[in-house]
Design an enzyme around this catalytic site. Structure first.
Site, PDB file in Angstrom:
ATOM      1  N   LYS A  13       0.419  -1.382   0.203  1.00 30.81           N
ATOM      2  CA  LYS A  13      -0.084  -0.023   0.132  1.00 30.81           C
ATOM      3  C   LYS A  13       0.628   1.421   0.511  1.00 30.81           C
ATOM      4  CE  LYS A  13      -2.427   2.934   2.799  1.00 30.81           C
ATOM      5  NZ  LYS A  13      -3.651   3.136   4.499  1.00 30.81           N
ATOM      6  N   GLU A  55      -8.447  12.889  12.268  1.00 34.14           N
ATOM      7  CA  GLU A  55      -7.459  11.097  12.254  1.00 34.14           C
ATOM      8  C   GLU A  55      -6.049  11.877  13.671  1.00 34.14           C
ATOM      9  OE1 GLU A  55      -6.037   9.379   9.111  1.00 34.14           O
ATOM     10  OE2 GLU A  55      -4.994   8.131  10.243  1.00 34.14           O
ATOM     11  N   GLU A  70      -6.852  -2.523   3.877  1.00 32.42           N
ATOM     12  CA  GLU A  70      -6.350  -1.008   4.070  1.00 32.42           C
ATOM     13  C   GLU A  70      -6.394  -0.435   4.804  1.00 32.42           C
ATOM     14  OE1 GLU A  70      -6.961   2.153   0.358  1.00 32.42           O
ATOM     15  OE2 GLU A  70      -7.045   3.534   1.658  1.00 32.42           O
ATOM     16  N   GLU A  90     -12.188  10.549  -4.481  1.00 38.31           N
ATOM     17  CA  GLU A  90     -12.190  10.822  -3.502  1.00 38.31           C
ATOM     18  C   GLU A  90     -11.077  12.343  -2.802  1.00 38.31           C
ATOM     19  OE1 GLU A  90     -10.732   7.064  -1.800  1.00 38.31           O
ATOM     20  OE2 GLU A  90      -9.571   7.784  -0.043  1.00 38.31           O
TER      21      GLU A  90
END
Ligand SMILES: C=C(O[C@@H]1C=C(C(=O)O)C=C[C@H]1O)C(=O)O
Length: 409
Positions: A171, A216, A260, A395
């Site tokens: 990733k 986050e 992910e 996105e």
């Protein structure tokens, strides 16, 4: 005036309880506001008693911790509140890449805080009255491409996908930037107020021109307790309730997004595990629904085994796979090669630390670097072997809308 670190004069710090100040942002003068708030609570600051430029390099967090510990240890502190965020506090922003310049710590001259039904004011050194002027509208905003145009960025995503499929890594996270120019100087307080209103779930922050609302939480340390909110796996909001729910379910059921997310959770487990005597990570993620997007989210809690400060924990965690990738080094190489830009403070740690080592640090997402009439906006996406460049672009656009809204209203 800023006091250079290593100067002989210790900081004189006084914290006193105050009546509930209401909306913290209405107390901010226009120049250089500092902020870390969520749901109307948190810290705002203004003026600069101390500004420390943190030199780039692999030991930058240790360097920052040592400098702050020395400064806070010799400070003359009267603290009538004694809570996380009382007494001397430094706000900070670290660049994503340890080799990039621009990491900074600032001890504001004045800090106003509000938390759990208490409010307090901290002053550092002599005070000058900060005049609160009305919020100013920046006028019309013109946007321009950052380092890559949209098609170029899609091409970069396709190249990253090929690397992943060839087995070099699992990733990576690719980001893009967008430039914005306003008619008049951008008033950071206006951006903060708009962000806090539309994204109450997020941490609204401002540190040395880096302004945003991140969902986050990298780490909150309160004594021995640490908390983190791992996010990875995203889908834009739907057009109505049914569409929204269908998209949420699709995200939850998507193998790509779940994997992910697992990468990001595992990177946090690896980083926090050695520091904690106890670590709780839910087996299944939750859905975090924001105004623009929905995320897979895992709230993590732990108990620190040794006396690590919040900056030590930040040092161990950054960069998580949510903004770097898996494995970290291979992912960072792909980012350096394909993104074609310096991320500066974007996706780096941003937050505050007090003299006890408590503090809150987020990952600087949904943000922009503001300077006068100019802004540089950032957004990125986790890229996996089955990522579709067009969906990733959509996105990224959805994430960029956070700061576009902050600028335009
Ligand atoms: C990289 C960003 O967000 C990160 C990437 C996510 C994803 O790819 O699903 C989700 C949340 C963040 O961890 C950003 O907002 O710029």
């Amino acid at each position: 005036m800023s006091v250079a670190l290593g100067s002989t004069r210790p900081l004189v710090v006084r914290t006193t309880p105050v009546d509930d100040p209401g909306d913290l942002f209405t107390r901010l003068p226009e120049t250089a506001p500092y902020a870390w708030t969520r749901h109307g609570e948190g810290l705002v600051g203004w003026g600069e008693a101390v500004r420390v430029a943190v030199p780039p390099g692999p030991r930058r967090f240790d360097w920052a911790r040592d400098r702050l510990s020395a400064m806070f240890a010799e400070a003359l502190v009267e603290d009538d509140v004694v809570a996380p965020g009382s007494g001397p506090v430094a706000f900070g922003s670290f660049t994503f890449d340890p080799e990039s310049p621009g990491s900074v710590l600032v001890v504001p001259r004045t800090i106003l805080a509000r938390r759990d039904g208490r409010a307090w004011l901290t002053t550092v050194g002599e005070q000058r009255l900060g005049t609160v002027t009305p919020l100013r509208d920046p006028g019309r905003i013109r946007y321009g491409d950052g380092s890559l145009t949209a098609p170029e960025w899609e091409h970069a995503v396709a190249r990253a996908v090929r690397r992943i499929r060839s087995g070099l890594l699992e990733k990576t996270v690719l980001a893009r930037d967008l430039t914005a120019t306003a008619e008049r100087p951008i008033d950071v307080r206006l951006l903060l107020s708009r962000l806090a209103r539309r994204y109450p779930e997020c941490y609204t922050f401002s540190c040395s021109g880096l302004v945003g609302a991140t969902p986050e939480l990298l780490v909150r340390r309160t004594g021995e307790t640490v908390e983190s909110l791992v996010l990875a796996g995203t889908i834009p909001r739907g057009t109505d309730r049914a569409d929204d729910m269908a998209r949420g379910t699709a995200l939850f059921d998507s193998e790509k997004d779940r994997y992910e997310h697992t990468c990001a959770v595992e990177s946090v487990r690896e980083a926090l595990g050695p520091l904690c005597s106890e670590l709780k990570i839910p087996e299944v993620p939750e859905l975090l629904v924001l105004s623009n997007v929905q995320h897979l989210a895992s709230p993590v809690t732990g108990r620190l085994s040794a006396g690590a400060s919040v900056l030590d924990v930040v040092a161990a965690m950054h960069p998580t796979a949510a903004v770097g990738g898996t494995p970290t080094e291979a992912a960072l190489e792909v980012i350096r090669e394909l993104e074609g830009m310096d991320r500066a403070g974007y996706a780096g740690p941003v937050g505050w630390i007090d003299a006890r080592g408590d503090g809150e640090w987020g990952i600087a997402l949904r943000c922009a670097q503001i300077e006068g009439v100019n802004a540089r906006l950032f957004a990125g996406c986790g890229i996996m072997g089955d990522s579709d460049p067009a969906s990733e672009l959509a996105e990224a656009q959805a994430k960029l809308r956070v700061m576009q809204y902050a600028l335009e209203g």
